[in-house]
Design a protein around this motif. Sequence first.
Motif, PDB file in Angstrom:
ATOM      1  N   ARG A  51      36.441  36.252  45.617  1.00  0.00           N
ATOM      2  CA  ARG A  51      37.738  36.712  45.599  1.00  0.00           C
ATOM      3  C   ARG A  51      38.441  36.454  44.389  1.00  0.00           C
ATOM      4  NH1 ARG A  51      39.962  36.073  51.809  1.00  0.00           N
ATOM      5  NH2 ARG A  51      38.548  37.557  52.764  1.00  0.00           N
ATOM      6  N   ALA A  52      38.451  35.336  43.854  1.00  0.00           N
ATOM      7  CA  ALA A  52      39.009  34.583  42.628  1.00  0.00           C
ATOM      8  C   ALA A  52      38.239  35.357  41.584  1.00  0.00           C
ATOM      9  CB  ALA A  52      38.924  33.332  42.533  1.00  0.00           C
ATOM     10  N   ALA A  53      36.944  35.651  41.342  1.00  0.00           N
ATOM     11  CA  ALA A  53      36.509  35.994  40.405  1.00  0.00           C
ATOM     12  C   ALA A  53      36.645  37.459  40.264  1.00  0.00           C
ATOM     13  CB  ALA A  53      34.810  35.757  40.619  1.00  0.00           C
ATOM     14  N   ALA A  54      36.678  38.374  41.184  1.00  0.00           N
ATOM     15  CA  ALA A  54      36.981  39.661  41.292  1.00  0.00           C
ATOM     16  C   ALA A  54      38.495  39.812  40.858  1.00  0.00           C
ATOM     17  CB  ALA A  54      37.009  40.294  42.659  1.00  0.00           C
ATOM     18  N   ALA A  55      39.259  38.963  41.267  1.00  0.00           N
ATOM     19  CA  ALA A  55      40.955  39.212  40.591  1.00  0.00           C
ATOM     20  C   ALA A  55      40.904  38.812  39.301  1.00  0.00           C
ATOM     21  CB  ALA A  55      41.649  38.118  41.446  1.00  0.00           C
ATOM     22  N   ALA A  56      40.030  37.930  38.621  1.00  0.00           N
ATOM     23  CA  ALA A  56      39.851  37.509  37.265  1.00  0.00           C
ATOM     24  C   ALA A  56      39.384  38.530  36.479  1.00  0.00           C
ATOM     25  CB  ALA A  56      39.093  36.201  37.116  1.00  0.00           C
ATOM     26  N   GLU A  57      38.423  39.235  36.920  1.00  0.00           N
ATOM     27  CA  GLU A  57      37.869  40.596  36.386  1.00  0.00           C
ATOM     28  C   GLU A  57      38.760  41.583  36.072  1.00  0.00           C
ATOM     29  OE1 GLU A  57      34.429  41.427  38.178  1.00  0.00           O
ATOM     30  OE2 GLU A  57      33.251  39.634  37.571  1.00  0.00           O
ATOM     31  N   ALA A  58      39.691  41.857  37.085  1.00  0.00           N
ATOM     32  CA  ALA A  58      40.581  43.157  37.251  1.00  0.00           C
ATOM     33  C   ALA A  58      41.796  42.644  36.351  1.00  0.00           C
ATOM     34  CB  ALA A  58      40.975  43.319  38.643  1.00  0.00           C
ATOM     35  N   SER A  59      42.116  41.413  36.382  1.00  0.00           N
ATOM     36  CA  SER A  59      43.493  40.969  35.491  1.00  0.00           C
ATOM     37  C   SER A  59      43.487  41.342  34.350  1.00  0.00           C
ATOM     38  CB  SER A  59      43.493  39.594  35.873  1.00  0.00           C
ATOM     39  OG  SER A  59      44.911  39.131  36.026  1.00  0.00           O
TER      40      SER A  59
END
Length: 68
Positions: A51-59
Motif C-alpha cells: 500500500r505504501a509503494a502504491a501510494a508513493a507511485e501515485a503521489s
Amino acid sequence: MAKSRNNLLGVGGQRKKLSRAEQQGAGTARNDDRKAAEDKKQELVRKMRERAAAAAEASPEQDAPAGS
C-alpha cells in the motif's frame, strides 16, 4: 526502605520452566500459536508495504506543479 529507580535487577521477568519434551524439541501448541502469529504479522507487513509503494507511485503525479 525506599525503592531504587536505578536498580533494574530482575526486570526481565522469569524464564518458563521447560518440560522434558520441550527441551528435546517436541514443543507444545504454544509454539504453533507463536508461528501462526508471526505469519499473520509478516502478511500484514507485506500488505502495508504494498500500500505504501502504491501510494508513493501515485503521489508524485499529484505533487507535480502545473504551471512550470
